[in-house]
Design a protein around this motif. Structure first.
Motif, short mmCIF file in Angstrom:
data_model
loop_
_atom_site.label_atom_id
_atom_site.label_comp_id
_atom_site.label_asym_id
_atom_site.label_seq_id
_atom_site.Cartn_x
_atom_site.Cartn_y
_atom_site.Cartn_z
N GLY A 134 7.16 10.46 15.25
CA GLY A 134 6.93 12.05 15.89
C GLY A 134 5.61 12.28 15.68
N THR A 135 5.44 13.65 16.13
CA THR A 135 4.04 14.15 16.09
C THR A 135 3.55 14.01 14.33
OG1 THR A 135 4.53 16.37 15.43
CG2 THR A 135 4.23 15.63 17.94
N GLU A 136 2.29 14.24 14.30
CA GLU A 136 1.50 13.85 12.85
C GLU A 136 2.43 15.26 12.06
OE1 GLU A 136 -2.75 14.60 10.66
OE2 GLU A 136 -2.57 13.41 12.49
N GLU A 137 2.39 16.52 12.78
CA GLU A 137 2.77 17.80 12.18
C GLU A 137 4.33 17.45 11.73
OE1 GLU A 137 4.31 22.14 13.37
OE2 GLU A 137 2.05 21.60 13.97
N ALA A 138 5.29 16.97 12.49
CA ALA A 138 6.58 16.44 12.12
C ALA A 138 6.69 15.73 11.27
CB ALA A 138 7.32 16.05 13.49
N SER A 139 5.90 14.56 10.93
CA SER A 139 5.83 13.61 10.23
C SER A 139 5.45 14.16 8.75
CB SER A 139 4.95 12.45 10.60
OG SER A 139 5.32 11.58 11.39
N GLU A 140 4.54 14.78 8.72
CA GLU A 140 4.37 15.69 7.64
C GLU A 140 5.28 16.62 6.84
OE1 GLU A 140 0.72 18.03 8.29
OE2 GLU A 140 -0.57 16.06 8.58
N ARG A 141 6.13 17.05 7.84
CA ARG A 141 7.26 17.94 7.65
C ARG A 141 8.29 17.05 7.08
NH1 ARG A 141 6.85 20.94 11.80
NH2 ARG A 141 8.27 19.86 13.06
N LYS A 147 0.78 -1.15 0.21
CA LYS A 147 0.07 -0.10 -0.14
C LYS A 147 0.71 1.26 -0.17
CE LYS A 147 -0.36 0.39 4.93
NZ LYS A 147 -1.51 0.96 6.23
N VAL A 148 0.20 2.51 -0.53
CA VAL A 148 1.04 3.63 -0.58
C VAL A 148 0.95 4.40 0.77
CG1 VAL A 148 1.12 5.72 -1.76
CG2 VAL A 148 0.76 3.62 -3.04
N ASN A 149 2.09 5.02 1.18
CA ASN A 149 1.78 5.62 2.74
C ASN A 149 0.97 7.05 2.37
OD1 ASN A 149 2.75 7.95 4.52
ND2 ASN A 149 3.94 5.94 5.26
N ALA A 150 -0.14 7.14 3.38
CA ALA A 150 -1.02 8.10 3.32
C ALA A 150 -0.23 9.54 3.31
CB ALA A 150 -2.00 8.17 4.40
N TYR A 151 0.79 9.70 4.06
CA TYR A 151 1.64 10.94 4.16
C TYR A 151 2.20 11.27 3.00
CZ TYR A 151 1.32 11.45 9.06
OH TYR A 151 1.11 11.48 10.38
N ALA A 152 2.53 10.22 1.93
CA ALA A 152 3.27 10.49 0.77
C ALA A 152 2.02 10.99 -0.14
CB ALA A 152 3.68 9.15 -0.07
N LEU A 153 0.83 10.27 -0.26
CA LEU A 153 -0.14 11.20 -1.00
C LEU A 153 -0.52 12.34 -0.64
CD1 LEU A 153 -2.16 7.92 -1.24
CD2 LEU A 153 -0.76 8.64 -3.11
N LEU A 154 -0.46 12.56 0.66
CA LEU A 154 -0.82 14.14 1.22
C LEU A 154 0.31 15.04 0.62
CD1 LEU A 154 -2.55 15.87 3.33
CD2 LEU A 154 -1.02 14.87 4.80
N THR A 155 1.36 14.49 0.85
CA THR A 155 2.43 15.47 0.48
C THR A 155 2.40 15.90 -1.19
OG1 THR A 155 3.97 14.69 1.92
CG2 THR A 155 5.01 15.86 0.11
N PRO A 184 11.17 8.83 5.26
CA PRO A 184 10.46 9.75 6.17
C PRO A 184 9.16 8.83 7.01
CG PRO A 184 9.77 10.09 3.63
CD PRO A 184 10.85 9.11 3.93
N ALA A 185 8.85 7.69 6.29
CA ALA A 185 8.00 6.71 6.96
C ALA A 185 8.49 6.16 8.34
CB ALA A 185 7.67 5.53 6.01
N ALA A 186 9.97 6.02 8.36
CA ALA A 186 10.67 5.61 9.35
C ALA A 186 10.48 6.55 10.82
CB ALA A 186 12.06 5.02 9.12
#
Length: 169
Positions: free
Chosen positions: A118-125, A46-54, A113-115
């Protein structure tokens, strides 16, 4: 005379984040001169949701991606790759399939970045930082005068791009 389209395969172990973002970035920035694909040696499925959000936050398509095995691109009936670029250190150290043709290969390793924990905000960053680094490397590749360079020069230039660490902020 129409300019040719170059096929590029981005490889990462899981094909869930970095290689997916690179695929989306190059397909957008390449403006038809490049067709990007991505795959993994051990796809996550599956594709990481943060990758798609980015990708979405960068105003790029964030649908239609899937995590797939690199063996899909080593078959005789697939587009021949002009470039095969690894974007994670683990995949760079693995024994790759034999790619049809003689693609230019290089390692453009970036931290996963998936590894990051941290917080959701830090992960998005973290994901955005990774995407910006990949974007900068892709922009450098797009600036190369490929039609005027021989294969050895292209190989050297594309490998050197992998040494560009951070995108300018």
């Amino acid at each position: 005379m129409a300019e040719r389209t170059y096929n590029v395969l981005f490889i990462c172990t899981g094909n869930s984040a970095r290689s997916i973002m690179a695929e989306g970035l190059l397909n957008h920035l390449g403006k038809g001169r490049f067709k990007a694909y991505s795959a993994g040696s051990h796809p996550a499925g599956k594709v990481n949701a943060y990758a798609l959000l980015t990708l979405d936050r960068m105003h790029l398509p964030a649908t239609g991606y899937r995590s797939k095995n690199w063996n899909e691109f080593a078959k005789p009936d697939v587009p021949e790759m002009d470039f095969v670029l690894t974007v994670c250190d683990k995949a760079a150290g693995e024994v790759c399939p034999v790619w049809p043709g003689q693609p230019v290969t290089a390692h453009w390793g970036v931290a996963d970045p998936a590894a990051f924990a941290g917080t959701e905000e830090a992960s998005e960053r973290q994901f955005m930082d990774t995407a910006l680094t990949l974007k900068r490397r892709i922009e450098l590749m797009l600036a190369l005068p490929l039609a005027r360079l021989d294969t050895m020069a292209i190989q050297r230039e594309v490998r050197d791009i992998g040494k560009v660490q951070k995108a300018p902020q």
